[in-house]
Design an enzyme around this catalytic site. Sequence first.
Site, short mmCIF file in Angstrom:
data_model
loop_
_atom_site.label_atom_id
_atom_site.label_comp_id
_atom_site.label_asym_id
_atom_site.label_seq_id
_atom_site.Cartn_x
_atom_site.Cartn_y
_atom_site.Cartn_z
N SER A 168 0.81 -1.21 0.00
CA SER A 168 0.00 0.00 0.00
C SER A 168 0.84 1.27 0.00
O SER A 168 0.38 2.32 -0.44
CB SER A 168 -0.94 0.01 1.20
OG SER A 168 -0.22 -0.13 2.42
N ASP B 299 -3.71 6.82 11.27
CA ASP B 299 -2.83 6.25 10.25
C ASP B 299 -1.55 7.08 10.23
O ASP B 299 -1.53 8.19 9.70
CB ASP B 299 -3.50 6.27 8.88
CG ASP B 299 -2.63 5.64 7.80
OD1 ASP B 299 -1.46 5.31 8.08
OD2 ASP B 299 -3.11 5.48 6.66
N HIS C 284 0.93 5.62 6.23
CA HIS C 284 0.73 6.13 4.88
C HIS C 284 0.85 7.65 4.88
O HIS C 284 1.02 8.27 5.93
CB HIS C 284 -0.63 5.68 4.35
CG HIS C 284 -0.77 4.19 4.28
ND1 HIS C 284 -1.31 3.45 5.33
CD2 HIS C 284 -0.42 3.30 3.33
CE1 HIS C 284 -1.29 2.16 5.01
NE2 HIS C 284 -0.76 2.04 3.80
#
Length: 429
Positions: free
Chosen positions: A158, A405, A408
């Site tokens: 990802s 998060d 990312h």
Amino acid sequence: MTTHHKYSPVGQGDGPRPRSLTAAELWKLVSQRKFVWVACLVVLLPFIVSRKYPEPLVEEELTPPPTASDDVTTLIDFTVGGCNIWKGDWIPHPDGPAYTNTSCRLIQDHQNCMKNGRPDLGFMYWRWKPHNCELPLFDAKAYLEIVAGKKWAFIGDSIARNHFQSFLCSLAQVEVPDCTFNDGIDLNVHWHFKSYNFSLDIVWAPFLVKSTEDEAEGYAQGIEKLHLDMVDESWAPSLHTYDYIVLSSGQWYLKPSVYFLEDKVVGCHYCPKLNLTEVGFYYAYRVALRTVFDFLISSEYKGVVFFRTFTPDHFENGRWDNGGNCTRTVPFESRAISLEGMTLEMYTIQLEEYGKTLRRSTEYSFKLRIVDTIHASLLRPDGHPGPYRNFQPFAHDKHAKVQNDCLHWCLPGAVDTWSAMLMDVLTHL
């Protein structure tokens, strides 16, 4: 061969029998030995307490680290056009990013921090400045002219997709591409820039080697099953269709997993309910990287391989699953922080396996280059979505507990610099 002890027990060792020690001499000797043990403990204690993840129990037996006389990392040239663009600091950049979430409609929602309501936008106004040179901003038009008629693929997890979308948004400011394939869940997506006859793909291969989380090999769903000696079929068969590939992986290796070699279980990482040997993810990652590089060599690939380094996270006050967050709003300075712990371990493994591949350069015809984004990324704790991976997370309750998060990256943001670094390497091939 006889071992000589300075303080041998009476009747053992060579030379004349030692005289009896006085009480004062005996106490002095004991004190000296106590000092040695205390000194050893002081030296080792930081390493003991800093370990956040278990060491692979069989790492030394199966894949011994290089000796001082075999430091393959010395083979790595970190300069690009005569300058190390990877080490530096972030400086203010009032002009801001080349795109926004309104000028690029291709950003996935969980990285669209502006749309999701992040109140501070300062994370978009920094530029990477290497210590001893300049890194040009990413020039999308110049890039498309260089790669006209070629085909690229970002292959990985990802984070690779995160970078891919940043890359795509920058290029879309020159020409909006056509989507030629989408698997329906945005894991494998192909784009084509018609004016330049240039194709750009994202290929989902989070471990780079064969894996499944489904029930298989006699193990239940939910735990990863990795065949460390088999390259993932998502990219292996199509390798020769690409002129350039960007390889990256790492974070997924922290997941509970069972490992296979030659279709036989060799151990696992974090599987307390299974009767398997805990070998740890460091061992698995090293073997997997070796498999990937061996495959590239044996397949006689003739393109260009960009190998991007590990991506650090910035969770503070806990982990991702127990309240960890990332609330900082400005970058770190390089003098204030350095690689350590698990991040350093994974990075070291990458450099060693990359260096070993460089040593085999006479065996292959592809070009291999490192894209060492780890240092610049380490300095950007402000660049993650945090709670703004979801839309307006505090709209109904400003004190809501929201999962953060901190791995990312917001788009636009810090990850856009990876494209500038990649292009600088490209122009100096």
